[in-house]
Design an enzyme around this catalytic site. Structure first.
Site, short mmCIF file in Angstrom:
data_model
loop_
_atom_site.label_atom_id
_atom_site.label_comp_id
_atom_site.label_asym_id
_atom_site.label_seq_id
_atom_site.Cartn_x
_atom_site.Cartn_y
_atom_site.Cartn_z
N ASP A 25 1.25 -1.15 0.36
CA ASP A 25 0.21 0.17 0.47
C ASP A 25 1.22 0.95 0.15
OD1 ASP A 25 0.95 -0.04 2.94
OD2 ASP A 25 -1.38 -0.02 3.49
N GLU A 96 -1.72 -5.60 8.59
CA GLU A 96 -1.28 -4.99 9.53
C GLU A 96 -1.52 -5.59 10.84
OE1 GLU A 96 -0.50 -1.40 9.03
OE2 GLU A 96 0.93 -0.80 6.69
N GLU A 163 8.59 -4.41 10.69
CA GLU A 163 8.61 -2.85 10.62
C GLU A 163 9.34 -2.18 11.53
OE1 GLU A 163 6.92 -1.10 7.37
OE2 GLU A 163 7.92 0.46 7.28
O1 KIV Z 1 3.35 -1.26 2.09
C1 KIV Z 1 4.32 -1.67 1.81
O2 KIV Z 1 5.76 -1.07 1.01
C2 KIV Z 1 4.96 -2.64 3.14
C3 KIV Z 1 6.63 -2.93 3.21
C4 KIV Z 1 7.32 -1.40 3.46
C5 KIV Z 1 6.62 -4.11 4.68
O3 KIV Z 1 4.72 -2.74 3.75
#
Ligand code: KIV
Length: 274
Positions: A25, A96, A163
């Site tokens: 996203d 998430e 992250e």
């Molecule tokens: O949306 C994204 O790019 C992510 C990564 C950074 C793990 O969730």
């Protein structure tokens, strides 16, 4: 793992040997010009996921479920996750959050859709985190994060993105859980690493780069240099040259040149008939 958002970036990621392509996203800020990831919808994410999967990459394609697409009910979550598979062509989805997302994760897994977890600095929680801050810096918060990782693994996720967490937290999670951890700003102990395509390749054209990014090329600078050269060639007349130009057979050219003489249209009509 690396992100990709369209056919060219997917082809490049796949040619380079990515195991997993994440249609993140992050397309919101990286490609669409938003300040955060909260603006993108399921429709937008599926549009980009389908562009990636149409290239038929060898890599597993994971579609990132956007904010509010897995927050209200298990039914809605499964419907949205299912769209990533049916319409987007993805092989799995990522969402998430920790234990509070378990009912949604259970429901998606029960629909036979593989789920990747995402813990730590979860960008969709930017407002509740009070900004993009490293998570799990204090022992209790770190312990909670480790418990989340265990709960997600027990539920059946096939991998977890970690992250923006201290390296020791990622190290403990990686040792404790049986599925691969994929780090981004989480140190060297994770089983795998992920970065955003435009960050790694320098295509981000002046975007802010977090500390955890290593840039391996400066593609935006190369693109600016290429366009400057193109514009200069257009101005000097060096482009297009004969090599970039289509020609007519000589006979047709001769007739055409006569035809386009306005003083002689009658003769031209006769020439055409002949
Ligand atoms: O949306 C994204 O790019 C992510 C990564 C950074 C793990 O969730």
């Amino acid at each position: 793992m690396v992100t990709a958002y369209d056919a060219p970036t997917a082809r490049i990621a796949d040619r380079a040997g990515a195991d997993i392509i994440l249609v993140g996203d992050s397309v919101a800020n990286v490609v669409l010009g938003y300040d955060d990831t909260l603006a993108v919808t399921v429709d937008v994410m599926i549009h980009h996921t389908a562009a990636v999967t149409r290239t038929k990459p060898d890599a597993l394609v994971v579609g990132d479920m956007p904010w509010l697409s897995y927050h209200s009910s298990t039914e809605e979550t499964v419907r949205n996750a299912g769209r990533f598979i049916q319409e987007g062509g993805a092989g799995a989805v990522k969402l998430e959050g920790g234990r509070k997302r378990l009912p949604m994760i259970d429901a998606v897994l029960a629909a036979e859709i593989p789920v990747m977890g995402h813990l730590g600095l979860t960008p969709q929680s930017v407002h509740t985190m009070g900004g993009y801050r490293v998570q799990g810096r204090e022992a209790y918060a770190a312990y909670e994060l480790i418990s989340d990782a265990n709960a997600l693994t027990d539920a059946g996720v096939f991998s977890i993105v970690l992250e923006g967490v201290p390296d020791v937290v990622a190290e403990i999670v990686t040792k404790e859980i049986p599925v691969p951890t994929i780090g981004i700003g989480a140190g060297v102990s994770c089983d795998g690493q992920v970065l955003v395509f435009h960050d790694v390749t320098g295509l981000g054209a002046g975007e802010y780069l977090p500390k955890f990014v290593k840039q391996y090329a400066q593609l935006a600078d190369d693109a600016v240099a290429a366009l400057e050269e193109f514009f200069a060639d257009v101005e000097s007349g060096a482009f297009p040259s004969d090599a970039e130009t289509y020609h007519m057979p000589a006979k047709s050219e001769e007739i055409l040149r006569n035809l386009s003489d306005p003083s002689d249209h009658l003769m031209a009509d006769e020439a055409m008939e002949r």
